[in-house]
Motif scaffolding. Sequence first.
Motif, PDB file in Angstrom:
ATOM      1  N   UNK A   1      -0.981  10.375  34.928  1.00  0.00           N
ATOM      2  CA  UNK A   1      -1.777   9.478  34.087  1.00  0.00           C
ATOM      3  C   UNK A   1      -3.106   9.154  34.761  1.00  0.00           C
ATOM      4  N   UNK A   2      -3.037   9.010  36.087  1.00  0.00           N
ATOM      5  CA  UNK A   2      -4.267   8.662  36.802  1.00  0.00           C
ATOM      6  C   UNK A   2      -5.295   9.793  36.736  1.00  0.00           C
ATOM      7  N   UNK A   3      -4.830  11.049  36.709  1.00  0.00           N
ATOM      8  CA  UNK A   3      -5.781  12.162  36.597  1.00  0.00           C
ATOM      9  C   UNK A   3      -6.503  12.112  35.262  1.00  0.00           C
ATOM     10  N   UNK A   4      -5.721  11.823  34.206  1.00  0.00           N
ATOM     11  CA  UNK A   4      -6.320  11.755  32.873  1.00  0.00           C
ATOM     12  C   UNK A   4      -7.312  10.601  32.820  1.00  0.00           C
ATOM     13  N   UNK A   5      -6.887   9.447  33.348  1.00  0.00           N
ATOM     14  CA  UNK A   5      -7.768   8.278  33.380  1.00  0.00           C
ATOM     15  C   UNK A   5      -9.059   8.628  34.106  1.00  0.00           C
ATOM     16  N   UNK A   6      -8.901   9.234  35.284  1.00  0.00           N
ATOM     17  CA  UNK A   6     -10.071   9.589  36.090  1.00  0.00           C
ATOM     18  C   UNK A   6     -10.979  10.548  35.349  1.00  0.00           C
ATOM     19  N   UNK A   7     -10.378  11.523  34.699  1.00  0.00           N
ATOM     20  CA  UNK A   7     -11.194  12.526  34.015  1.00  0.00           C
ATOM     21  C   UNK A   7     -12.091  11.891  32.957  1.00  0.00           C
ATOM     22  N   UNK A   8     -11.517  11.002  32.144  1.00  0.00           N
ATOM     23  CA  UNK A   8     -12.322  10.436  31.059  1.00  0.00           C
ATOM     24  C   UNK A   8     -13.287   9.368  31.569  1.00  0.00           C
ATOM     25  N   UNK A   9     -12.901   8.721  32.660  1.00  0.00           N
ATOM     26  CA  UNK A   9     -13.809   7.746  33.263  1.00  0.00           C
ATOM     27  C   UNK A   9     -15.035   8.462  33.829  1.00  0.00           C
ATOM     28  N   UNK A  10     -14.763   9.545  34.521  1.00  0.00           N
ATOM     29  CA  UNK A  10     -15.868  10.342  35.077  1.00  0.00           C
ATOM     30  C   UNK A  10     -16.770  10.826  33.946  1.00  0.00           C
ATOM     31  N   UNK A  11     -16.130  11.218  32.852  1.00  0.00           N
ATOM     32  CA  UNK A  11     -16.940  11.714  31.736  1.00  0.00           C
ATOM     33  C   UNK A  11     -17.850  10.614  31.196  1.00  0.00           C
ATOM     34  N   UNK A  12     -17.299   9.401  31.065  1.00  0.00           N
ATOM     35  CA  UNK A  12     -18.120   8.289  30.567  1.00  0.00           C
ATOM     36  C   UNK A  12     -19.264   7.991  31.532  1.00  0.00           C
ATOM     37  N   UNK A  13     -18.965   8.009  32.825  1.00  0.00           N
ATOM     38  CA  UNK A  13     -20.006   7.698  33.809  1.00  0.00           C
ATOM     39  C   UNK A  13     -21.071   8.797  33.810  1.00  0.00           C
ATOM     40  N   UNK A  14     -20.632  10.041  33.750  1.00  0.00           N
ATOM     41  CA  UNK A  14     -21.620  11.127  33.747  1.00  0.00           C
ATOM     42  C   UNK A  14     -22.494  11.037  32.505  1.00  0.00           C
ATOM     43  N   UNK A  15     -21.860  10.725  31.392  1.00  0.00           N
ATOM     44  CA  UNK A  15     -22.616  10.576  30.153  1.00  0.00           C
ATOM     45  C   UNK A  15     -23.716   9.533  30.341  1.00  0.00           C
ATOM     46  N   UNK A  16     -23.361   8.362  30.880  1.00  0.00           N
ATOM     47  CA  UNK A  16     -24.385   7.332  31.020  1.00  0.00           C
ATOM     48  C   UNK A  16     -25.361   7.676  32.146  1.00  0.00           C
TER      49      UNK A  16
ATOM     50  N   UNK B   1     -10.470   5.692  28.341  1.00  0.00           N
ATOM     51  CA  UNK B   1      -9.780   6.510  29.345  1.00  0.00           C
ATOM     52  C   UNK B   1      -8.352   6.012  29.539  1.00  0.00           C
ATOM     53  N   UNK B   2      -8.210   4.697  29.497  1.00  0.00           N
ATOM     54  CA  UNK B   2      -6.870   4.134  29.657  1.00  0.00           C
ATOM     55  C   UNK B   2      -5.989   4.545  28.484  1.00  0.00           C
ATOM     56  N   UNK B   3      -6.595   4.494  27.284  1.00  0.00           N
ATOM     57  CA  UNK B   3      -5.865   4.926  26.094  1.00  0.00           C
ATOM     58  C   UNK B   3      -5.389   6.363  26.245  1.00  0.00           C
ATOM     59  N   UNK B   4      -6.304   7.203  26.737  1.00  0.00           N
ATOM     60  CA  UNK B   4      -5.956   8.620  26.912  1.00  0.00           C
ATOM     61  C   UNK B   4      -4.796   8.754  27.890  1.00  0.00           C
ATOM     62  N   UNK B   5      -4.854   7.968  28.956  1.00  0.00           N
ATOM     63  CA  UNK B   5      -3.849   8.137  30.005  1.00  0.00           C
ATOM     64  C   UNK B   5      -2.484   7.608  29.568  1.00  0.00           C
ATOM     65  N   UNK B   6      -2.459   6.739  28.546  1.00  0.00           N
ATOM     66  CA  UNK B   6      -1.179   6.188  28.101  1.00  0.00           C
ATOM     67  C   UNK B   6      -0.537   7.020  27.002  1.00  0.00           C
TER      68      UNK B   6
END
Lengths: 243, 409
Positions: B327-342, B394-399
């Motif tokens: 779950x943490x990998x998924x969370x990290x992946x989407x968090x990184x994506x949001x940060x890279x986007x901004x 990202x949390x939603x994705x990871x859950x």
Amino acid sequence: MSSLIDFKSISKIYEIGKIKVPALIEVDVNIEDGEYVAIMGPSGSGKSTMMNIVGCLDAPSDGVYKLSGERVDGMTDNQLADIRNRRIGFIFQTFNLLPRADAFHNVELPLIYAGLPRIKRREMAKEALERVGLADRIKHRPNELSGGQRQRVAVARALVNNPNLLLADEPTGNLDSKTSYEMMELFGNLHSEGNTIVIVTHEEDIAAYSHRVIRLFDGKISSDVRQEPRNGSNGKFAGKPEE
Amino acid sequence: MNWMESIAISITSILNQKLRSSLTLLGVVIGVITIIATMSIIKGLKNMMEEEMSGLSAGVFQVQKWDVQIGDDHNRHRRKARPNIGPEEVRALKENVPLARVIAPEIWKWNAVIKYQNNATNPNCTVAGGVPGFVINNGIEIENGRELTEQDVQFARHVTVLGSSAAQKIFPFRDPVGEYVFVNGKRARVVGVVMERGSMFGGGSYGNFALVPLTTFINWWGSERSWNVTVRVANPEKIKEAIDQATVAMRVVRGLRPGDENNFGIWHSDQLIQSFNEITKWIRVAAFGIASISLLVAGIGIMNIMLVVVTERTREIGIRMALGAKRSSILGQFLVEAVILSEIGAVIGVIIGVVAALLLGKAANLPIAVPLWSILVGILFCSAIGVIFGTWPAWKASRLNPIEALRYE
Ligand SMILES: Nc1ncnc2c1ncn2[C@@H]1O[C@H](COP(=O)(O)OP(=O)(O)OP(=O)(O)O)[C@@H](O)[C@H]1O
Ligand SMILES: [Mg+2]
């Protein structure tokens, strides 16, 4: 010694609103290390449900599932992820490849989650693709591959992390008969290399490759028969068919 | 799963959705441009001001009745009670500030008129009563004629030095030196003219202006005005110590006890810069306000887009989970994506902001300087936005449940 897969009174009940749909009803089954098992049964009989539970993708509503003697119900999400990553290779009817990633990256995925370094991953993924005869398709994306090739990518992905249990839910369901037989030969080889294989199929001639056929009907096991496999494999469990 | 992987995945997925991503980024870009352009312009103004000041007043400070105050003055009533600065204080300073080289009192008077025959200056002319050294202490130069002398002061001579625009106004065609003018009705002989300064700060005060000897000023207009005392220190590096000496001298002559507030003001160019910071503070606050609002809107946009992305890629998430993604990998992946986007928005914003500031500076003839910290603030702000607004999707994705995600059509 404990079985690899040990189902004790496993039930799975789906609830859709107020209606309860029992998909598996108190199933007891043991599958030993090194077996080659086919699960058959009519549509809706609970085959996929069973496979998903075996593969730790889904949890039963009731009963105890032990994998290599360990109870799965007490495990954390991370432990389950780890089991899916290292001990189980799952092959889906619809391949379930990442559409935008090439064959290599698709095969590499489990290794990424296993935390292996890039160089190691490259080596292992290439090797797995070679084993399924796709060494020359490494850079192809799924939509640039035929159905059989896609399924072989999926097999390579299931194999890449050297799991001891391969689960295939209708792996030939989307393949023509020639490709299906090629796929079954591949499975036969994997079995003779010592892998435990469980496949779900509708087709009798696919099931014929296995050493044991479990039939489901309405969520219950209706028969469980050991048999002489059709050809190819000379696995450990080539025993007498049961009556 | 390592970060490089997450970053690679994110960049691919952002590039796959260029139009959608760029619309989302608009808010981020605007926010960052606002920060950078505003801060650059303020910094440019400040640089210009510092440049102006350093030449004229290194090593000079002023002792006067009031503190320097630019903008609103809330304490005007309370400070009414302050005593004027006069000869007593000047004597005290002369005796007790050994670091000073020159101690020059001045008196100022506003809204005067200077007349010559039928010509008159505007009625907002400034008149100063001063002593020799006034010119250098105030950072001005004599163009024509001479400065005040000791004798002018000693004998309270009726002489004056005119500011350049005052001189031009009433002597359009001839040299004023040697002519008699009326400074607010008092007849005085012009002995010199101040050089014109084309500067933004200061130039105005010495344009429509006349200088007379301190003693003459008092004779003509009385002594009830408070004096300003300009102190020039011998060594500009010792200005802080000199200010301390002056403060002590003033407190002693005023009979202040410890704990009493100073009832006089001391200021030098640093304080002018402080006052500048005071005024521009609100501009900065406003800029940060605008930036915050646009970044907030951008953040909501990012959250929205990430929720869409997560829904679209539900199946992919299921596949990854089936292959052993934690779950943490998924969370990290989407968090990184949001940060890279901004962060992509931040980088675009920085580039446009810097270019805009430079162009504006060229157009307005300001020495623009882009402060490095404004770039850092922009980039950090955007990372924070990415993290804050990316967390929920990202949390939603990871859950997600792996099997349901796999079944998602
Ligand atoms: N997510 C679900 N929600 C509700 N009911 C479900 C769900 N998944 C499966 N079922 C029900 O459980 C029963 C068993 O489904 P399952 O997918 O295991 O069948 P199957 O044997 O794999 O069939 P097929 O051969 O068509 O794939 C079916 O009646 C099905 O409708
Ligand atoms: Mg099924």
